[in-house]
Design a protein around this motif. Structure first.
Motif, PDB file in Angstrom:
ATOM      1  N   ASP A 120       0.805  -1.087  -0.437  1.00 20.75           N
ATOM      2  CA  ASP A 120      -0.021  -0.113  -0.047  1.00 20.75           C
ATOM      3  C   ASP A 120       1.462   1.428   0.391  1.00 20.75           C
ATOM      4  O   ASP A 120      -0.317   2.270   0.385  1.00 20.75           O
ATOM      5  CB  ASP A 120      -0.856  -0.276   1.103  1.00 20.75           C
ATOM      6  N   ASP A 122       2.944   4.610  -1.308  1.00 24.32           N
ATOM      7  CA  ASP A 122       3.781   5.760  -2.400  1.00 24.32           C
ATOM      8  C   ASP A 122       4.779   5.067  -2.466  1.00 24.32           C
ATOM      9  O   ASP A 122       5.711   4.867  -1.873  1.00 24.32           O
ATOM     10  CB  ASP A 122       2.838   6.689  -2.617  1.00 24.32           C
ATOM     11  N   GLU A 123       5.440   6.460  -4.111  1.00 25.99           N
ATOM     12  CA  GLU A 123       6.321   6.484  -4.389  1.00 25.99           C
ATOM     13  C   GLU A 123       6.790   6.610  -3.855  1.00 25.99           C
ATOM     14  O   GLU A 123       8.523   6.189  -2.898  1.00 25.99           O
ATOM     15  CB  GLU A 123       6.494   6.722  -5.851  1.00 25.99           C
ATOM     16  N   LYS A 124       6.809   7.691  -3.230  1.00 28.02           N
ATOM     17  CA  LYS A 124       7.433   8.641  -1.839  1.00 28.02           C
ATOM     18  C   LYS A 124       7.923   7.504  -0.611  1.00 28.02           C
ATOM     19  O   LYS A 124       9.548   7.840  -0.562  1.00 28.02           O
ATOM     20  CB  LYS A 124       6.878   9.692  -2.245  1.00 28.02           C
ATOM     21  N   ARG A 126       8.338   4.322  -0.536  1.00 30.96           N
ATOM     22  CA  ARG A 126       9.180   3.201  -0.471  1.00 30.96           C
ATOM     23  C   ARG A 126      10.186   3.537  -1.233  1.00 30.96           C
ATOM     24  O   ARG A 126      11.526   3.068  -0.906  1.00 30.96           O
ATOM     25  CB  ARG A 126       8.513   2.809  -2.141  1.00 30.96           C
TER      26      ARG A 126
END
Length: 574
Positions: A120, A122-124, A126
């Motif tokens: 769940d 988001d790229e930021k 992660r």
């Protein structure tokens, strides 16, 4: 009694199976899941190799739940038993370990996102907690894939006579197109090193040094805007060969790419298509055409002049495109596409006409208001359209760009034509040597200033440099540039002339390239090479667009590493 070497584990969490039933084992890893079923507690323990289910009986259960949590690192000792409810999706799914002893090696706070294949996060988040993201199978497996590809590259090139040689990272600045990163020198106050955009000059110097074939899997640095398929630091498969012409390079590296696809994905690629840069622009409006689908451009200028179709005769360029089997599109759907294109500032659309050629061979088009029906039929024949096709006709100054956007962005997306498991490589050759830059009012190299002109164009190099084609080539797969290279200049006079065309004075040539030009006095062999983007190649193999998924610690699209907070300000020493 377990020896010191087996203190943490006798087996990893991905290897136990039915043949191990009855064994006493020690496992260590992270807690993936905790499940309380009353009299029993189940734990999935995870390490680099896989997952094993642990089972705690009622007498061993006691304080298990209060002491443990997700991502805790534990060491357990127990007996391998047959699993009642088997999971054939994982290698260890037929067994479980009945735990007799457990030790917490390290605890963990709650993670900012789920450590699951389908997270769940988001790229930021992660990117900020990349070390947690790497625990997930998709990223871990991408890094394994990267290792396997790198290993295969080294093996293939080494077996074919290439020598892996490291080149310097701290170099002098040379203009290569993009902006360079600079590093201040402490010893030489006021002077700077530059980080290499590529090892271009050094690999050419290796050829001058008599090395026959060179390669390097190398970090390169370009101070430019990042995006999904570009990083400010990236990895290049850099190669150079002595005594070669264009066909030698293309044949060898076509076999190289075929080998990688065969070994890594068991995919047998067909012979690569070859087209020139000018044909790519003419037929597709781009030097990176995606050949997974057709829809080549149809030029109409000669036809409208011949047929004296007054409206189109006034236009600078009239072109069209056939969209197969789409005559069923409603007028509203077509108008929505046209409106979308009109809103895109980079397209510069003037207007579009459409023409439906129905399966019963009847026609419908707004052009019927000012064109004879027989002229419309002529258009259909010129397009070589089939019943059921939808035709678009563009006119104006930026027609090729409009068609490119329609072909790539709109129709390919709407019709789901970009099949990720289909690969259509091609070589694009004969790029322009130089291009005029209006902003700085001088020529710039289309690729770099060390690319050899085509032999037949050499007579025009002195007075008409804008008309010169180069011995260059790019490898494009599915519309993405995977690599590019050229035959290099080995004639001192040609090299000096091209640097002169770039606006460099004799003093500047000596200052920036003196060491390189000097080497030309000692005999330079004909040579050429290519460099492939390793990150992009891996992403293409996996059918992905975002190369960050295949880099252990990538930068974000602003060029920042938000995990370590780089770049940052330096503290001034007091």
């Amino acid at each position: 009694m377990y020896s010191h070497q087996l203190l943490y584990r006798t087996h990893n969490c991905g290897e136990l199976c039915k043949k191990d039933i009855g064994k006493e084992v020690v496992l260590s890893g992270w807690i993936q899941k905790l499940r309380n079923l009353g009299s029993l507690t189940f734990i999935d323990i995870r390490d680099y190799f896989g997952i094993t289910q642990l089972i705690f009986s009622k007498k061993r259960k006691k304080n298990t739940e209060s002491e443990l949590g997700k991502e805790f690192i534990i060491k357990v000792r127990g007996k391998v038993v047959e699993r009642v409810s088997k999971n054939y999706k994982i290698p260890t799914g037929e067994i479980e370990v009945l735990v007799s002893q457990i030790e917490v090696l390290n605890s963990s706070i709650s993670t900012p996102f789920l450590i699951e294949d389908q997270t769940d996060g988001d790229e930021k988040s992660r990117m900020k907690y990349r070390y947690l993201d790497i625990r997930r199978n998709p990223i871990k497996n991408n890094l394994k894939l990267r290792h396997n590809i790198s290993l295969e590259i080294r093996n293939f090139l080494s077996q074919n006579g290439f020598l892996e040689i490291e080149t310097p990272v701290l170099i002098n600045h040379t203009p290569e197109g993009a902006r360079s990163f600079v590093v201040p020198s402490r010893i030489h106050s006021g002077k700077f090193y530059s980080l290499p955009q590529s090892p271009q000059l050094f690999k050419q110097l290796l050829m001058i040094g008599g090395i026959d074939k060179y390669f390097q899997i190398v970090k390169c640095f370009r101070d430019e805007d990042a995006r999904s398929d570009r990083q400010i630091e990236f990895t290049q498969i850099d190669c150079e060969m002595g005594f070669v012409c264009v066909s030698d390079v293309l044949i060898f590296f076509e076999n190289f790419i075929k080998h990688i696809f065969q070994k890594i994905k068991n995919i047998q690629l067909e012979t690569f298509t070859r087209i020139t840069y000018s044909d790519a622009i003419r037929m597709y409006g781009t030097d990176k055409p995606d050949l997974r689908f057709g829809m080549k451009f149809v030029e109409l200028n000669d036809l409208v002049r011949k047929k004296e179709i007054e409206f189109f005769q006034k236009q600078e360029l009239t072109m069209g495109i056939t969209v197969p089997k789409c005559s069923y599109y409603t007028c509203n759907q077509i108008n929505l596409m046209i409106e979308w294109m009109k809103k895109q500032p980079k397209i510069g659309i003037e207007d579009i006409f459409w023409l439906k050629y129905f399966p019963d061979k009847t026609l419908l088009s707004p052009m019927s208001k000012f064109m004879k029906n027989e002229d419309i039929i002529t258009f259909v024949k010129h397009f070589k359209a089939n019943p059921g096709d939808l035709l678009f006709i563009f006119y104006g100054k930026k027609t090729r760009n409009q068609l490119r956007q329609l072909r790539l962005v709109e129709m390919a997306h709407r019709l789901n034509l970009k099949k990720t498991k289909e690969f259509k490589p091609l070589w694009v050759t004969d790029f322009p040597l130089l291009e005029w830059n209006e902003e700085i009012q001088r020529y710039k190299p289309f690729h770099h200033p060390f690319t050899n002109p085509k032999e037949e164009d050499l007579p025009f190099l002195e007075k008409y440099p804008e008309n010169i084609r180069s011995q260059s080539y790019d490898l494009i797969i599915n519309g993405v540039e995977i690599g590019g290279g050229s035959i290099r200049i080995h004639n001192k006079n040609i090299q000096n002339l091209i640097l002169k065309h770039l606006g460099l004075s004799k003093q500047e040539i000596q200052s920036k390239f003196g060491f390189f030009i000097k080497a030309f006095e000692y005999g330079v062999p004909p040579h050429g090479g290519i460099a492939f983007g390793l990150d992009r190649l891996i992403a293409i193999l996996e059918g992905k667009e975002n190369i960050k998924e295949f880099i252990a610690f990538p930068k974000n699209n602003s060029g920042k590493d938000i995990m370590i907070n780089a770049p940052s300000f330096l503290e001034m020493k007091k």
